[in-house]
Write a protein that holds these residues in place. Structure first.
Motif, short mmCIF file in Angstrom:
data_model
loop_
_atom_site.label_atom_id
_atom_site.label_comp_id
_atom_site.label_asym_id
_atom_site.label_seq_id
_atom_site.Cartn_x
_atom_site.Cartn_y
_atom_site.Cartn_z
N VAL A 178 -0.77 -5.17 5.05
CA VAL A 178 0.54 -6.00 3.89
C VAL A 178 0.80 -7.19 4.34
O VAL A 178 1.42 -7.78 5.28
N ARG A 237 15.84 -5.47 -3.37
CA ARG A 237 15.09 -4.24 -4.57
C ARG A 237 15.18 -3.21 -2.81
O ARG A 237 14.94 -3.25 -2.06
N ILE A 258 -5.24 4.28 -6.01
CA ILE A 258 -4.36 4.07 -4.61
C ILE A 258 -4.74 4.57 -3.15
O ILE A 258 -4.05 4.65 -2.19
N ARG A 279 14.67 -7.42 1.20
CA ARG A 279 13.49 -6.83 0.43
C ARG A 279 13.69 -7.58 -1.39
O ARG A 279 13.28 -8.25 -2.21
N PHE A 317 0.26 9.91 0.27
CA PHE A 317 -0.04 8.80 0.50
C PHE A 317 1.14 8.14 1.01
O PHE A 317 2.27 8.55 0.65
N ASP A 318 0.73 6.37 1.83
CA ASP A 318 1.86 6.05 2.26
C ASP A 318 2.55 5.36 0.86
O ASP A 318 2.23 3.89 0.83
N ARG A 319 4.06 5.37 0.65
CA ARG A 319 4.77 4.40 -0.57
C ARG A 319 5.27 3.25 0.85
O ARG A 319 5.96 2.47 0.20
N SER A 320 5.67 3.54 1.66
CA SER A 320 6.62 2.56 2.99
C SER A 320 5.77 0.90 2.36
O SER A 320 6.29 -0.12 2.49
N ALA A 321 4.60 1.29 2.64
CA ALA A 321 3.23 0.44 2.46
C ALA A 321 4.46 -0.65 0.98
O ALA A 321 3.74 -1.62 0.76
N PHE A 322 3.62 -0.23 -0.10
CA PHE A 322 4.52 -0.95 -1.49
C PHE A 322 5.57 -1.53 -1.43
O PHE A 322 5.69 -2.22 -2.03
N GLY A 323 6.41 -0.20 -0.51
CA GLY A 323 8.12 -1.21 -1.11
C GLY A 323 8.13 -1.83 0.41
O GLY A 323 8.37 -3.08 -0.23
N GLN A 324 7.46 -2.68 1.31
CA GLN A 324 6.97 -3.62 1.85
C GLN A 324 6.46 -5.19 1.55
O GLN A 324 7.19 -6.32 1.08
N ASP A 325 5.23 -4.84 0.19
CA ASP A 325 5.10 -5.61 -0.30
C ASP A 325 3.94 -5.11 -1.43
O ASP A 325 3.05 -4.12 -0.96
N PRO A 326 4.93 -5.06 -2.69
CA PRO A 326 4.27 -4.51 -4.16
C PRO A 326 2.73 -4.97 -4.05
O PRO A 326 1.54 -4.71 -4.66
N ASN A 327 2.06 -6.11 -3.37
CA ASN A 327 0.66 -6.26 -3.46
C ASN A 327 0.07 -5.71 -3.17
O ASN A 327 -1.52 -6.04 -3.47
N ILE A 328 -0.20 -4.60 -1.66
CA ILE A 328 -0.90 -4.43 -1.64
C ILE A 328 -1.94 -3.04 -2.26
O ILE A 328 -2.51 -2.41 -2.50
N ILE A 329 -0.94 -2.58 -3.75
CA ILE A 329 -1.87 -2.02 -4.57
C ILE A 329 -1.47 -2.73 -5.68
O ILE A 329 -2.30 -2.58 -6.68
N HIS A 388 1.97 6.38 8.03
CA HIS A 388 1.82 7.66 7.29
C HIS A 388 2.30 8.57 8.09
O HIS A 388 2.95 9.46 8.07
N PRO A 397 -4.71 0.15 -0.78
CA PRO A 397 -5.57 -0.61 -0.99
C PRO A 397 -6.51 -2.21 -0.80
O PRO A 397 -7.46 -2.42 -1.05
N LEU A 398 -5.25 -2.55 -1.03
CA LEU A 398 -5.80 -3.54 0.18
C LEU A 398 -5.64 -4.29 1.42
O LEU A 398 -5.71 -5.34 1.48
N LEU A 421 -4.47 5.74 2.79
CA LEU A 421 -4.07 5.68 1.40
C LEU A 421 -2.55 5.26 1.25
O LEU A 421 -2.04 4.79 2.33
N LEU A 467 12.51 1.25 -4.05
CA LEU A 467 12.24 2.09 -4.44
C LEU A 467 12.66 3.00 -4.86
O LEU A 467 12.32 4.69 -6.03
#
Lengths: 156, 239
Positions: free
Chosen positions: B24, B103, A156, B101, A85-97, B177, B20-21, B17, B105
């Protein structure tokens, strides 16, 4: 969560097999919650999400991490085991997950009653979800004590 | 899978994947997903799986993305030298993303935010030696995972660094992805390194965990054109 046709064919085949092999759990007891406008909501994530001070998740983890509602995004990381799965989206915007800001905005707009003080995170990718029964019951009990009406499960 | 679990109320979403929302940096889109999901509390009278049919807006995510940073390095150099050179070329952009950002990861392995080179050097050494069992000794890093599972998270830390670098670089679109995987495994020394590590895990056939970690290291479809998982996947293996 995602169309199979949007996945790499190998991944789609893998997930289809996983779904076919997944043991049926069946419905739990039906509970009528209060009206959404009055409900307090907690997030339950299976993204392997946790704070930096927490021990990371490992393969087959059945335990959970707590995420206090006032956790800052720069304190959150992912230790999910999947490479698919694509972690880069969480990096951009944590609200996405972990849509904590969105829940707060819905509270401010009077659309939901409140946001829980504690949120919970698990490692996903578990072939047999019934393995989570014991821990699930435990956090259900804890959320009830915390005045939570609704667990918003975000895979996720 | 939701059909097997029979959740009381579920909203099926068509998003990739990891998203989920849906979209971005789009609070209105995200809130609409939340409203539809939470709305089931007022409407469902029995276990219900509802489809969410609204697609995400075109937010510049592309499967035809091309990295604008030229990563070519001298092929005569060792794998470790080429990997460190690649990391160095991406570093200005990764720093910029962290600055924007506030931050990162990076660091799930236990490495500090400024220890990208150390993780890269250790992973290249493992790839070249084929030793996927011995824990790499690096000054100042107390690894949070044991070998060989550590390899999967070293890969993730370095991929995070690469993803954060390309998030800041100039270009008209962001990679999805698949585009990120294509780039990593077709064009980067990191991808070459990860595939060598995967080969080392294959050779460690006396360690059941090694075969599983190979599947967690390489995305589906990127190991010799197929799956890196062993035939039987057992997530209950004691690491």
């Amino acid at each position: 969560m995602v169309r199979l046709s949007d996945l790499h064919p190998v991944e789609a085949e893998h997930l289809l097999k996983r779904a076919k092999d997944m043991p049926a759990i069946g419905p739990g007891d039906w509970v009528d919650p209060p009206s959404v406008k009055e409900a307090t909501v907690a997030i339950v994530s299976t993204a392997g999400l946790h704070r930096r001070i927490d021990p990371p998740f490992t393969i087959g983890s059945l335990d959970y991490r707590i995420i206090p509602g006032d956790t800052q995004f720069d304190d959150l990381v992912l230790s999910h085991i999947s490479a698919n799965f694509d972690r880069s989206a969480f990096g951009q915007d944590p609200n996405i997950i972990f849509p904590i800001d969105r829940l707060r905005e819905l509270v401010s707009a009077g659309e939901i009653g409140g946001v829980a003080r504690w949120h919970y995170s698990f490692m996903g990718a578990m072939p047999d979800p019934s393995q989570f029964e014991k821990t699930g019951e435990e956090i259900g009990r804890l959320m009830a004590q915390d005045g939570v009406d609704v667990a918003f499960l975000v895979p996720i | 899978m939701s059909e097997a679990v029979v959740p009381p109320r579920a909203l099926w979403v068509p998003f990739p994947l990891g998203r989920p929302l849906g979209a971005v940096n789009d609070p209105d889109f995200q809130k609409n997903v939340l409203r539809r999901a939470l709305g089931l509390l007022d409407t469902a009278v029995e276990p219900t799986i509802e489809d969410y049919v609204i697609e995400t807006p075109d937010d510049g995510v592309s499967e035809n993305w091309v990295c604008p940073v030229n990563l070519s390095s001298a092929t005569s150099d060792s794998l470790g030298e080429r990997l460190l050179a690649e990391v160095a070329m991406l570093r200005p952009w990764a720093i910029e993303t962290r600055h924007q950002r506030g931050r990162t990861l990076f660091g799930v392995t236990g490495a500090g935010e400024d220890q990208v080179d150390d993780v890269a050097r250790a992973l290249a050494t493992i790839a070249e030696s084929g030793d996927v069992i011995s824990e790499p000794l690096v000054d100042g890093i107390s690894w949070t995972f044991e070998m060989p599972l550590l390899l999967r998270h070293m890969a993730d830390d370095l991929r995070t660094f690469y993803h954060e670098a390309v998030a800041a670089q100039p270009g008209e679109s962001a990679p999805n992805h698949d585009a990120l995987n294509q780039w990593i495994f077709s064009e980067t020394v990191l991808g070459e390194t990860l595939l060598l590590v995967a080969d080392g895990l294959t050779r460690a056939s006396n360690v059941p965990m090694a075969q599983l970690v190979r599947g967690l290291l390489i995305p589906e479809g990127y190991y010799k054109g197929g799956s890196a998982f062993p035939e039987e996947v057992n997530l209950a293996i004691d690491p």
